[in-house]
Write a protein that holds these residues in place. Structure first.
Motif, PDB file in Angstrom:
ATOM      1  N   PHE A   5      69.372  59.327  64.093  1.00  0.00           N
ATOM      2  CA  PHE A   5      68.044  59.154  64.681  1.00  0.00           C
ATOM      3  C   PHE A   5      67.097  60.226  64.138  1.00  0.00           C
ATOM      4  O   PHE A   5      67.498  61.377  63.940  1.00  0.00           O
ATOM      5  CB  PHE A   5      68.130  59.247  66.210  1.00  0.00           C
ATOM      6  CG  PHE A   5      68.963  58.152  66.818  1.00  0.00           C
ATOM      7  CD1 PHE A   5      68.382  56.953  67.194  1.00  0.00           C
ATOM      8  CD2 PHE A   5      70.334  58.306  66.992  1.00  0.00           C
ATOM      9  CE1 PHE A   5      69.144  55.925  67.738  1.00  0.00           C
ATOM     10  CE2 PHE A   5      71.111  57.293  67.543  1.00  0.00           C
ATOM     11  CZ  PHE A   5      70.515  56.099  67.915  1.00  0.00           C
ATOM     12  N   TYR A   6      65.837  59.811  63.914  1.00  0.00           N
ATOM     13  CA  TYR A   6      64.843  60.701  63.316  1.00  0.00           C
ATOM     14  C   TYR A   6      63.516  60.566  64.060  1.00  0.00           C
ATOM     15  O   TYR A   6      63.194  59.484  64.570  1.00  0.00           O
ATOM     16  CB  TYR A   6      64.604  60.335  61.842  1.00  0.00           C
ATOM     17  CG  TYR A   6      65.801  60.524  60.937  1.00  0.00           C
ATOM     18  CD1 TYR A   6      65.914  61.646  60.130  1.00  0.00           C
ATOM     19  CD2 TYR A   6      66.809  59.572  60.883  1.00  0.00           C
ATOM     20  CE1 TYR A   6      67.012  61.812  59.281  1.00  0.00           C
ATOM     21  CE2 TYR A   6      67.913  59.738  60.047  1.00  0.00           C
ATOM     22  CZ  TYR A   6      67.998  60.863  59.246  1.00  0.00           C
ATOM     23  OH  TYR A   6      69.083  61.030  58.415  1.00  0.00           O
ATOM     24  N   ASP A   7      62.749  61.664  64.067  1.00  0.00           N
ATOM     25  CA  ASP A   7      61.389  61.564  64.604  1.00  0.00           C
ATOM     26  C   ASP A   7      60.444  61.136  63.486  1.00  0.00           C
ATOM     27  O   ASP A   7      60.838  61.004  62.326  1.00  0.00           O
ATOM     28  CB  ASP A   7      60.951  62.877  65.263  1.00  0.00           C
ATOM     29  CG  ASP A   7      60.890  64.054  64.298  1.00  0.00           C
ATOM     30  OD1 ASP A   7      60.821  63.837  63.060  1.00  0.00           O
ATOM     31  OD2 ASP A   7      60.899  65.206  64.769  1.00  0.00           O
ATOM     32  N   SER A   8      59.180  60.924  63.833  1.00  0.00           N
ATOM     33  CA  SER A   8      58.226  60.390  62.849  1.00  0.00           C
ATOM     34  C   SER A   8      57.969  61.367  61.707  1.00  0.00           C
ATOM     35  O   SER A   8      57.726  60.945  60.569  1.00  0.00           O
ATOM     36  CB  SER A   8      56.907  60.032  63.538  1.00  0.00           C
ATOM     37  OG  SER A   8      56.371  61.163  64.195  1.00  0.00           O
ATOM     38  N   ASP A   9      58.030  62.678  61.975  1.00  0.00           N
ATOM     39  CA  ASP A   9      57.782  63.663  60.923  1.00  0.00           C
ATOM     40  C   ASP A   9      58.879  63.645  59.858  1.00  0.00           C
ATOM     41  O   ASP A   9      58.630  64.040  58.710  1.00  0.00           O
ATOM     42  CB  ASP A   9      57.685  65.075  61.523  1.00  0.00           C
ATOM     43  CG  ASP A   9      56.452  65.251  62.394  1.00  0.00           C
ATOM     44  OD1 ASP A   9      55.471  64.505  62.183  1.00  0.00           O
ATOM     45  OD2 ASP A   9      56.467  66.115  63.290  1.00  0.00           O
ATOM     46  N   CYS A  10      60.059  63.205  60.226  1.00  0.00           N
ATOM     47  CA  CYS A  10      61.196  63.210  59.300  1.00  0.00           C
ATOM     48  C   CYS A  10      61.546  61.807  58.805  1.00  0.00           C
ATOM     49  O   CYS A  10      62.622  61.595  58.232  1.00  0.00           O
ATOM     50  CB  CYS A  10      62.411  63.857  59.964  1.00  0.00           C
ATOM     51  SG  CYS A  10      62.147  65.588  60.432  1.00  0.00           S
ATOM     52  N   ARG A  11      60.647  60.878  59.019  1.00  0.00           N
ATOM     53  CA  ARG A  11      60.872  59.497  58.579  1.00  0.00           C
ATOM     54  C   ARG A  11      61.208  59.419  57.097  1.00  0.00           C
ATOM     55  O   ARG A  11      62.062  58.620  56.675  1.00  0.00           O
ATOM     56  CB  ARG A  11      59.617  58.674  58.899  1.00  0.00           C
ATOM     57  CG  ARG A  11      59.477  57.340  58.168  1.00  0.00           C
ATOM     58  CD  ARG A  11      60.517  56.327  58.615  1.00  0.00           C
ATOM     59  NE  ARG A  11      60.340  55.039  57.969  1.00  0.00           N
ATOM     60  CZ  ARG A  11      60.770  54.751  56.748  1.00  0.00           C
ATOM     61  NH1 ARG A  11      61.420  55.661  56.030  1.00  0.00           N
ATOM     62  NH2 ARG A  11      60.588  53.555  56.228  1.00  0.00           N
ATOM     63  N   SER A  12      60.610  60.264  56.293  1.00  0.00           N
ATOM     64  CA  SER A  12      60.810  60.230  54.838  1.00  0.00           C
ATOM     65  C   SER A  12      62.220  60.656  54.431  1.00  0.00           C
ATOM     66  O   SER A  12      62.625  60.431  53.283  1.00  0.00           O
ATOM     67  CB  SER A  12      59.788  61.128  54.144  1.00  0.00           C
ATOM     68  OG  SER A  12      59.936  62.476  54.581  1.00  0.00           O
ATOM     69  N   GLN A  13      62.954  61.276  55.335  1.00  0.00           N
ATOM     70  CA  GLN A  13      64.318  61.721  55.032  1.00  0.00           C
ATOM     71  C   GLN A  13      65.340  60.588  55.116  1.00  0.00           C
ATOM     72  O   GLN A  13      66.478  60.743  54.695  1.00  0.00           O
ATOM     73  CB  GLN A  13      64.730  62.837  56.000  1.00  0.00           C
ATOM     74  CG  GLN A  13      63.822  64.059  55.971  1.00  0.00           C
ATOM     75  CD  GLN A  13      63.807  64.728  54.613  1.00  0.00           C
ATOM     76  OE1 GLN A  13      64.854  64.838  53.961  1.00  0.00           O
ATOM     77  NE2 GLN A  13      62.644  65.181  54.179  1.00  0.00           N
ATOM     78  N   ILE A  14      64.925  59.453  55.654  1.00  0.00           N
ATOM     79  CA  ILE A  14      65.847  58.336  55.815  1.00  0.00           C
ATOM     80  C   ILE A  14      66.017  57.608  54.484  1.00  0.00           C
ATOM     81  O   ILE A  14      65.041  57.186  53.870  1.00  0.00           O
ATOM     82  CB  ILE A  14      65.332  57.350  56.885  1.00  0.00           C
ATOM     83  CG1 ILE A  14      65.232  58.051  58.245  1.00  0.00           C
ATOM     84  CG2 ILE A  14      66.247  56.129  56.987  1.00  0.00           C
ATOM     85  CD1 ILE A  14      64.642  57.187  59.340  1.00  0.00           C
ATOM     86  N   ARG A  15      67.253  57.468  54.070  1.00  0.00           N
ATOM     87  CA  ARG A  15      67.549  56.720  52.861  1.00  0.00           C
ATOM     88  C   ARG A  15      67.883  55.281  53.259  1.00  0.00           C
ATOM     89  O   ARG A  15      68.737  55.038  54.090  1.00  0.00           O
ATOM     90  CB  ARG A  15      68.736  57.337  52.126  1.00  0.00           C
ATOM     91  CG  ARG A  15      68.486  58.755  51.631  1.00  0.00           C
ATOM     92  CD  ARG A  15      69.708  59.299  50.922  1.00  0.00           C
ATOM     93  NE  ARG A  15      69.483  60.653  50.433  1.00  0.00           N
ATOM     94  CZ  ARG A  15      70.402  61.379  49.778  1.00  0.00           C
ATOM     95  NH1 ARG A  15      71.604  60.848  49.567  1.00  0.00           N
ATOM     96  NH2 ARG A  15      70.120  62.604  49.376  1.00  0.00           N
ATOM     97  N   GLY A  16      67.200  54.360  52.647  1.00  0.00           N
ATOM     98  CA  GLY A  16      67.433  52.963  52.990  1.00  0.00           C
ATOM     99  C   GLY A  16      66.540  52.513  54.128  1.00  0.00           C
ATOM    100  O   GLY A  16      65.440  53.039  54.330  1.00  0.00           O
TER     101      GLY A  16
END
Length: 251
Positions: free
Chosen positions: A180-191
């Motif tokens: 799970f990620y917050d909006s600031d770290c959305r770019s860290q999600i692969r795929g």
């Protein structure tokens, strides 16, 4: 004649049963005291055997075993709660069998399995009540099983930065690794990233945090239920890593 020191008592569920010869049975039991264990039931298949009921899955009670050199033999069994109603509904039977199979696969020998046993008991009782609906019971049972196994992701904190996930803000679920990620770290999600509605995230947090006695006390519907089903399916693929035989009978 064995003395009393050779007898062991345990409380739990029969989770599987198989024939041994024409009249004997071998049962597996998930217990509080012994973890997952197995025992032979001599003459357990005979119609007039006092142990016949205890050779059936969904039997919950107190068991007394004779401890042999390499195995247990069931000496007596006393039923403590009835789950026969599950067998009167085919869909409930399939779902209940699935729950037993999961408990059998992940249960460990020789450890305290009271948490897994309590989860199984609560899930089967919820199936009988039909509250919540069967789909929701499955989701909760699967996710809490992951928690009992110690292999689930934190739905309260961002996987990348560790910040607390506020249900009133935009948050994301990573479909690939199930973090799970917050909006600031959305770019860290692969795929693929799945945006979580506040209700979905809040419900996940409830499932992972409520006391066992309350995890089957609520229900969601519509798109929230559909999202939870998808998340549970993805987490099963990552954290179960196993396909159960009884799954083919489920929707």
């Amino acid at each position: 004649m064995p003395d009393d020191s050779h007898f062991i008592k345990a409380n739990g569920f029969v989770i599987s049963s198989m024939p041994i010869g024409e009249t004997d049975r071998r049962i597996e039991i998930l217990t509080k005291e012994l973890g997952k264990t197995s025992a032979f039931v001599r003459g357990g298949a005979k119609p007039k055997s006092p142990l016949l009921a205890a050779t059936n899955p969904f039997f919950f009670g107190e068991f007394e075993f004779y401890a042999g050199t390499n195995s247990y033999t069931l000496r007596s069994a006393r039923q403590k709660a009835r789950f026969d109603e599950i067998l009167s509904d085919l869909d409930d039977t399939y779902m209940g069998t699935y729950f037993l199979e999961i408990a059998q696969f992940f249960g460990k020998e020789g450890i305290d399995e009271s948490e897994r046993l309590n989860l199984l008991y609560a899930a089967l009782k919820a199936l009988i009540r039909h509250e919540p609906k069967r789909e929701m019971v499955r989701i909760v049972y699967e996710l809490r099983t992951m928690m009992v196994n110690g292999v689930y992701t934190d739905s309260f904190s961002c996987h990348h930065c560790g910040k607390h996930l506020d249900v009133n803000e935009v948050n994301y679920f990573s479909v690939g690794d199930c973090f799970f990620y917050d909006s600031d770290c959305r770019s860290q999600i692969r795929g693929t990233a799945m945006e979580l509605t506040p209700t979905v995230l809040y419900t996940l947090q409830l499932i992972f945090s409520l006391p066992m006695a309350r995890i089957f006390s609520f229900e969601v519907k519509g798109q929230v239920l559909a999202d939870l089903k998808y998340i549970a399916k993805r987490m099963r693929a990552v954290f179960f890593g196993h396909t159960f035989h009884s799954e083919r009978f489920l929707d």
